[in-house]
Design a protein around this motif. Sequence first.
Motif, PDB file in Angstrom:
ATOM      1  N   ASN A 418       0.825  -1.208   0.000  1.00 49.95           N
ATOM      2  CA  ASN A 418       0.000   0.000   0.000  1.00 49.95           C
ATOM      3  C   ASN A 418       0.865   1.266   0.000  1.00 49.95           C
ATOM      4  O   ASN A 418       0.701   2.151   0.835  1.00 49.95           O
ATOM      5  CB  ASN A 418      -0.934  -0.047   1.211  1.00 49.95           C
ATOM      6  N   LYS A 419       1.840   1.319  -0.894  1.00 51.52           N
ATOM      7  CA  LYS A 419       2.719   2.498  -0.986  1.00 51.52           C
ATOM      8  C   LYS A 419       3.422   2.514  -2.336  1.00 51.52           C
ATOM      9  O   LYS A 419       3.115   1.673  -3.191  1.00 51.52           O
ATOM     10  CB  LYS A 419       3.741   2.485   0.166  1.00 51.52           C
ATOM     11  N   ASP A 420       4.348   3.421  -2.518  1.00 50.17           N
ATOM     12  CA  ASP A 420       5.180   3.513  -3.729  1.00 50.17           C
ATOM     13  C   ASP A 420       4.365   3.659  -5.015  1.00 50.17           C
ATOM     14  O   ASP A 420       4.682   3.040  -6.033  1.00 50.17           O
ATOM     15  CB  ASP A 420       6.104   2.276  -3.855  1.00 50.17           C
ATOM     16  N   GLY A 421       3.285   4.388  -4.976  1.00 48.22           N
ATOM     17  CA  GLY A 421       2.508   4.654  -6.187  1.00 48.22           C
ATOM     18  C   GLY A 421       1.518   3.551  -6.550  1.00 48.22           C
ATOM     19  O   GLY A 421       0.679   3.727  -7.443  1.00 48.22           O
ATOM     20  N   MET A 422       1.622   2.393  -5.899  1.00 49.48           N
ATOM     21  CA  MET A 422       0.740   1.268  -6.267  1.00 49.48           C
ATOM     22  C   MET A 422      -0.736   1.511  -5.931  1.00 49.48           C
ATOM     23  O   MET A 422      -1.608   1.220  -6.754  1.00 49.48           O
ATOM     24  CB  MET A 422       1.231  -0.023  -5.620  1.00 49.48           C
ATOM     25  N   PRO A 423      -1.030   2.036  -4.714  1.00 50.73           N
ATOM     26  CA  PRO A 423      -2.455   2.231  -4.402  1.00 50.73           C
ATOM     27  C   PRO A 423      -3.151   3.169  -5.380  1.00 50.73           C
ATOM     28  O   PRO A 423      -4.315   2.946  -5.732  1.00 50.73           O
ATOM     29  CB  PRO A 423      -2.460   2.814  -2.995  1.00 50.73           C
ATOM     30  N   GLU A 424      -2.441   4.171  -5.857  1.00 51.93           N
ATOM     31  CA  GLU A 424      -3.071   5.138  -6.775  1.00 51.93           C
ATOM     32  C   GLU A 424      -3.438   4.456  -8.094  1.00 51.93           C
ATOM     33  O   GLU A 424      -4.540   4.641  -8.627  1.00 51.93           O
ATOM     34  CB  GLU A 424      -2.141   6.334  -7.049  1.00 51.93           C
ATOM     35  N   ILE A 425      -2.495   3.641  -8.616  1.00 49.13           N
ATOM     36  CA  ILE A 425      -2.774   2.947  -9.893  1.00 49.13           C
ATOM     37  C   ILE A 425      -3.939   1.973  -9.695  1.00 49.13           C
ATOM     38  O   ILE A 425      -4.852   1.878 -10.522  1.00 49.13           O
ATOM     39  CB  ILE A 425      -1.523   2.188 -10.395  1.00 49.13           C
ATOM     40  N   ALA A 426      -3.908   1.269  -8.558  1.00 52.94           N
ATOM     41  CA  ALA A 426      -4.970   0.287  -8.286  1.00 52.94           C
ATOM     42  C   ALA A 426      -6.327   0.980  -8.222  1.00 52.94           C
ATOM     43  O   ALA A 426      -7.321   0.502  -8.774  1.00 52.94           O
ATOM     44  CB  ALA A 426      -4.677  -0.441  -6.979  1.00 52.94           C
ATOM     45  N   ARG A 427      -6.333   2.121  -7.554  1.00 54.75           N
ATOM     46  CA  ARG A 427      -7.598   2.853  -7.410  1.00 54.75           C
ATOM     47  C   ARG A 427      -8.118   3.321  -8.766  1.00 54.75           C
ATOM     48  O   ARG A 427      -9.297   3.208  -9.063  1.00 54.75           O
ATOM     49  CB  ARG A 427      -7.385   4.042  -6.470  1.00 54.75           C
TER      50      ARG A 427
END
Length: 503
Positions: A418-427
């Motif tokens: 849940n960090k390093d830009g991953m949550p934003e792409i997932a969202r």
Amino acid sequence: MSENGAPVSMDEIKALCKRRGFIYPASEIYGGLNGFWDYGPLGAVLKNNLRDDWWRNMVLCPPAGPDGEPLSIVGLDSAIIQNPDAWVASGHVGGFNDPMVDCRETKNRYRADQLMVWVPKDGQGPKIAFMEGEQPTPKRMKKIARSRPADDYEAVGLESIPLDQYEGIIGPDTNNPGTLTEPRQFNLMFKTFVGATSGEDNVAYLRPETAQGIFLNYRNVLDTMRVKVPFGIAQVGKAFRNEVTPRNYIFRSREFEQMEMEWFCHPDEAGTWFEFWKNARMEWWRSLGISSDNLRLRDHDQDELSHYAKEGHGTVDVEYRYPFSGDGYGELEGIAHRGNFDLTQHQEHAKTKMEYFDPERNERYIPHVIEPASGLTRGVLVLLCEAYTPDPNRPSKVYMNFHPRLAPITAAIFPLVNKDGMPEIARNLYMQLRKKYACQLDVKQNIGKRYARMDEAGTPWCFTIDGDTVQDQSVTVRDRNTLSQKRIALDKVASYLAEKLDG
Ligand code: ATP
């Protein structure tokens, strides 16, 4: 192992349904209510998906008829409470009865036609009653029959035992003989009162089947919808039966849902349509991924036929091999040739003409009816039983193998961490996919646990966003059944799903 050799037991399926939010006991915090169930977040969607598939297959896109022409079937949503005279005409007030037997000791109540009795072949010792498909356990046999082996007994239906021998029968839930009463008729309709007073004049009934609402509207549909015989009217909705012995989880409940279609045709063509609907209905169940090994068609014996099906082409049941059906199979859907019984009854009682003028034949007649009547909630049970697949090679040890078009969640989207830009792409991916597909975004717990949850929910595809996604705009897609993982382009996820679902 289940009783009929199916590799899973009902208890395991029930436990998964509870823990994953498919089905809960109704009013559980008050101790529940026998015969009533609530459908949780996943169960409600699964049920809706099955209902929608049936509606699509019946009303929006029915199969082509024997001559290749598209069939004409319209939908309906009639009231649950109708004029009580309708239930007199349909035969439910007078005849919708089950024979029931009470146990004087435990106060339990059983349907006489569902009680079996082990009768000792040598005539010595007590007879032992049990519910069909629920034979006495070895522990019970030790206690009440001093461990006599089952081979010493012959199983017969309770109804074939003369009343004067009841005193020698030990009931299913007691250790003492002679506690069962003789069978009495019990009307299965729930009564209620319409209006402010609760006198007999205000009595009404909760419908015990959706079919009658269709017959009550046959005239309206004929007069307003430009339909021609043959045609069908389909309806899905709640039905209520005060079942004597609700059991086997949601199989026999007191409140349930039905999907029924009445097919109105010329009397001479009823045989052809009966055969047609038998095959069409089996085909539909198979199209949902129900294996042919677990499905069969069974003709009703003469003594099983309902009042309306005694003449004509009878009734055939689509049966499924439920884990609890001791002798093999249990009903899922009934396909009946109802003759013109219902329309004739309503014509007589409501003093309304039900005749149809057939311009092609230049003939007046009351159409015959072929009725495929299935249980929606019972269909959900079949989907659950069929989908439950043990697999020791995965953390969840089991996955639900739903047909992708019925699965409550089509796709899950996980950021690996849940960090390093991953949550934003997932969202972003989630916000895009959810417009079209039932999706879930899950950011918590380690990835293994998230996969395990989705396996039990029966989610066909999980998409994981990881460190590489940030670099190369690709994601991992994991297949529920094969556990295979491959990388696809982030902007191809939607078309990947579309292709899989259409394919
Ligand atoms: P049974 O003889 O087992 O009581 P039935 O033959 O009277 O059932 P129908 O009146 O033909 O059942 O109802 C059509 C369908 O509705 C059944 O095939 C079943 O799927 C469903 N159904 C009937 N009763 C129940 C119930 N109590 N709970 C859940 N589903 C039911």
